[in-house]
Design a protein around this motif. Structure first.
Motif, mmCIF file in Angstrom:
data_model
loop_
_atom_site.group_PDB
_atom_site.id
_atom_site.type_symbol
_atom_site.label_atom_id
_atom_site.label_comp_id
_atom_site.label_asym_id
_atom_site.label_seq_id
_atom_site.Cartn_x
_atom_site.Cartn_y
_atom_site.Cartn_z
ATOM 1 N N VAL A 157 0.837 -1.193 0.000
ATOM 2 C CA VAL A 157 0.000 0.000 0.000
ATOM 3 C C VAL A 157 0.871 1.241 0.000
ATOM 4 O O VAL A 157 1.735 1.415 0.872
ATOM 5 C CB VAL A 157 -0.928 0.021 1.232
ATOM 6 N N GLN A 158 0.652 2.090 -0.974
ATOM 7 C CA GLN A 158 1.435 3.301 -1.088
ATOM 8 C C GLN A 158 0.844 4.401 -0.210
ATOM 9 O O GLN A 158 -0.368 4.613 -0.192
ATOM 10 C CB GLN A 158 1.466 3.769 -2.550
ATOM 11 N N VAL A 159 1.693 5.073 0.533
ATOM 12 C CA VAL A 159 1.267 6.178 1.387
ATOM 13 C C VAL A 159 1.801 7.471 0.787
ATOM 14 O O VAL A 159 3.017 7.670 0.702
ATOM 15 C CB VAL A 159 1.773 6.005 2.824
ATOM 16 N N VAL A 160 0.907 8.339 0.370
ATOM 17 C CA VAL A 160 1.288 9.591 -0.296
ATOM 18 C C VAL A 160 1.246 10.736 0.715
ATOM 19 O O VAL A 160 0.289 10.872 1.488
ATOM 20 C CB VAL A 160 0.324 9.882 -1.471
ATOM 21 N N GLU A 161 2.288 11.539 0.715
ATOM 22 C CA GLU A 161 2.383 12.631 1.684
ATOM 23 C C GLU A 161 1.509 13.817 1.316
ATOM 24 O O GLU A 161 0.948 14.490 2.180
ATOM 25 C CB GLU A 161 3.839 13.076 1.826
ATOM 26 N N SER A 162 1.369 14.091 0.011
ATOM 27 C CA SER A 162 0.519 15.193 -0.439
ATOM 28 C C SER A 162 -0.055 14.853 -1.807
ATOM 29 O O SER A 162 0.576 14.149 -2.597
ATOM 30 C CB SER A 162 1.304 16.505 -0.492
ATOM 31 N N LEU A 163 -1.248 15.369 -2.079
ATOM 32 C CA LEU A 163 -1.915 15.102 -3.352
ATOM 33 C C LEU A 163 -1.584 16.157 -4.396
ATOM 34 O O LEU A 163 -1.742 15.924 -5.590
ATOM 35 C CB LEU A 163 -3.431 15.031 -3.145
ATOM 36 N N ASN A 164 -1.194 17.321 -3.957
ATOM 37 C CA ASN A 164 -0.667 18.377 -4.829
ATOM 38 C C ASN A 164 0.102 19.347 -3.946
ATOM 39 O O ASN A 164 0.379 19.051 -2.784
ATOM 40 C CB ASN A 164 -1.785 19.068 -5.632
ATOM 41 N N GLU A 165 0.442 20.488 -4.465
ATOM 42 C CA GLU A 165 1.284 21.400 -3.690
ATOM 43 C C GLU A 165 0.583 21.958 -2.455
ATOM 44 O O GLU A 165 1.239 22.527 -1.560
ATOM 45 C CB GLU A 165 1.774 22.558 -4.578
ATOM 46 N N LYS A 166 -0.722 21.808 -2.350
ATOM 47 C CA LYS A 166 -1.460 22.365 -1.215
ATOM 48 C C LYS A 166 -2.137 21.311 -0.343
ATOM 49 O O LYS A 166 -2.225 21.475 0.876
ATOM 50 C CB LYS A 166 -2.511 23.361 -1.712
ATOM 51 N N LEU A 167 -2.630 20.246 -0.949
ATOM 52 C CA LEU A 167 -3.378 19.233 -0.200
ATOM 53 C C LEU A 167 -2.420 18.269 0.490
ATOM 54 O O LEU A 167 -1.851 17.381 -0.136
ATOM 55 C CB LEU A 167 -4.321 18.470 -1.139
ATOM 56 N N ASN A 168 -2.264 18.431 1.794
ATOM 57 C CA ASN A 168 -1.321 17.631 2.559
ATOM 58 C C ASN A 168 -2.022 16.633 3.473
ATOM 59 O O ASN A 168 -3.165 16.827 3.876
ATOM 60 C CB ASN A 168 -0.422 18.546 3.400
ATOM 61 N N PHE A 169 -1.295 15.589 3.818
ATOM 62 C CA PHE A 169 -1.810 14.540 4.697
ATOM 63 C C PHE A 169 -2.188 15.110 6.057
ATOM 64 O O PHE A 169 -1.451 15.897 6.645
ATOM 65 C CB PHE A 169 -0.737 13.464 4.870
ATOM 66 N N ARG A 170 -3.357 14.679 6.581
ATOM 67 C CA ARG A 170 -3.805 15.132 7.896
ATOM 68 C C ARG A 170 -4.011 13.977 8.864
ATOM 69 O O ARG A 170 -3.534 14.027 9.996
ATOM 70 C CB ARG A 170 -5.127 15.915 7.761
ATOM 71 N N ILE A 171 -4.712 12.934 8.438
ATOM 72 C CA ILE A 171 -5.027 11.833 9.353
ATOM 73 C C ILE A 171 -5.365 10.582 8.538
ATOM 74 O O ILE A 171 -5.841 10.684 7.405
ATOM 75 C CB ILE A 171 -6.217 12.202 10.273
ATOM 76 N N ALA A 172 -5.076 9.434 9.114
ATOM 77 C CA ALA A 172 -5.419 8.163 8.463
ATOM 78 C C ALA A 172 -5.971 7.212 9.507
ATOM 79 O O ALA A 172 -5.546 7.208 10.665
ATOM 80 C CB ALA A 172 -4.207 7.544 7.777
ATOM 81 N N GLU A 173 -6.927 6.397 9.085
ATOM 82 C CA GLU A 173 -7.479 5.338 9.915
ATOM 83 C C GLU A 173 -7.243 4.017 9.192
ATOM 84 O O GLU A 173 -7.596 3.874 8.020
ATOM 85 C CB GLU A 173 -8.960 5.558 10.171
ATOM 86 N N VAL A 174 -6.631 3.082 9.906
ATOM 87 C CA VAL A 174 -6.238 1.805 9.298
ATOM 88 C C VAL A 174 -6.935 0.663 10.035
ATOM 89 O O VAL A 174 -6.807 0.532 11.258
ATOM 90 C CB VAL A 174 -4.711 1.614 9.354
ATOM 91 N N PHE A 175 -7.678 -0.135 9.285
ATOM 92 C CA PHE A 175 -8.388 -1.280 9.844
ATOM 93 C C PHE A 175 -7.663 -2.574 9.484
ATOM 94 O O PHE A 175 -7.423 -2.840 8.307
ATOM 95 C CB PHE A 175 -9.814 -1.366 9.301
ATOM 96 N N TYR A 176 -7.336 -3.367 10.501
ATOM 97 C CA TYR A 176 -6.773 -4.693 10.280
ATOM 98 C C TYR A 176 -7.811 -5.754 10.625
ATOM 99 O O TYR A 176 -8.743 -5.509 11.395
ATOM 100 C CB TYR A 176 -5.509 -4.891 11.114
#
Length: 320
Positions: A157-176
């Protein structure tokens, strides 16, 4: 996954569909089916329903009947690898009043008693004539992308830090997946657990008892939010076992008015969906990153305006 919203995955896990909520007829407007033909019955309604329910769609859906043109996605060999369809094709059954009340109680207890990243069997004494166990679990939460990457057990699973120059990562929820799903108890063992928990509840003079459970390393679903000011984008990734006789599917309540369009990017088909009440999403299947599993990706707008072209550029970050 759609949200206007879907804060804290009040999902649908969301279950799945998406599981950990009361799946009444009014609520169950959109459900995610992991596979069309999976035999086990569990927290995902015959393990067909994924964790998430598009709560935002429910509160904005029109009450008029809408004619939706359903679509499917194909791989480079021309095989269908994802499809959409009407809710009536999902075999979803509205639970009985007793079942709804029992599930509602176990959901409330989950919210009160289970910290993030934990799982448990709940035995509810009232409204439980068949001595059912309710499996409940919560996501692992990450607010730092480096921490998420370090703790992601599924390296495909790839984890991207930002989607463009402004949209940055804030929070993730991971279900196992809890171990009781990857290695389920026999009916006899499950009945013994229910009897044990019933006895504990009676001894404690409570209307419930719970048994903490462990997780396996198998990812079920991950949802990450990216934002800038009032604009929020959510990226979800669902993991499915590759099988010849089943495909990932999304089922829609016919009241929801949407327009669907199949796009092709670098030889990969993606499903673009535009909602009449506002918002859009882009879905595709990654079959190549793992020999056993495939990954269903969805990017959708939670708030703010996002064009189809912008969604495609975001998708390319995950398609490298």
């Amino acid at each position: 996954m759609m949200l206007n919203n879907h804060p804290d995955l009040k999902k649908l896990f969301h279950d799945p569909h998406i599981p950990d909520i009361d799946l009444t007829e009014k609520v169950m407007k959109r459900i995610y089916a992991e596979h069309e033909q999976q035999p086990k019955v569990g927290f995902m309604v015959r393990r067909k329903i994924s964790l998430l329910i598009a709560v935002g769609l429910l509160v904005t859906a029109s009450t008029a009947v809408a004619m939706v043109e359903y679509n499917s996605l194909k791989n480079k060999q021309g095989e269908v690898i994802y499809k959409t369809g009407p809710l009536k094709e999902s075999n979803f059954k509205v639970p009985s009043k007793e079942e709804s009340m029992r599930r509602g109680t176990s959901e409330r207890l989950k919210q009160e008693l289970l910290p993030k990243g934990s799982a448990a069997y709940f035995y509810i004494v009232p409204h439980n004539p068949n001595k059912e166990l309710d499996l409940k679990f919560t996501p692992f939460v990450f607010t730092d992308v480096a921490d998420l990457r370090a703790n992601m057990k599924d390296k495909s699973v790839q984890v991207v830090e930002s989607l463009n120059e402004k949209l940055n990562f804030r929070i993730a929820e991971v279900f196992y997946e809890p171990e009781v799903l990857s290695n389920p108890p026999t009916p006899k063992e499950k009945a013994a657990i229910a009897d044990k928990l019933l006895k504990q509840a009676k001894e404690a003079k409570k209307d419930y008892a719970m048994l903490p459970l462990k997780f396996s390393d198998r990812l079920i679903h991950m949802s990450a939010k990216y934002s800038h000011r009032d604009k929020v984008i959510e990226v979800s990734i669902r993991k499915d076992v590759k099988k010849d006789d089943s495909i990932p599917a999304t089922y829609w309540d016919e009241d929801i008015k949407v327009k669907q369009e199949v796009l092709t990017v670098d030889g990969v088909e993606l499903l673009y969906i535009k909602f009449e009440q506002g918002g859009s999403s882009l879905t595709w299947v990654d079959e190549t990153s793992d020999p056993v599993y495939q990954y269903v990706y969805e990017i959708h707008t939670t708030s703010g305006k996002t064009t189809k072209e912008e969604l495609v550029e975001m998708a390319k970050l995950y398609m490298k």
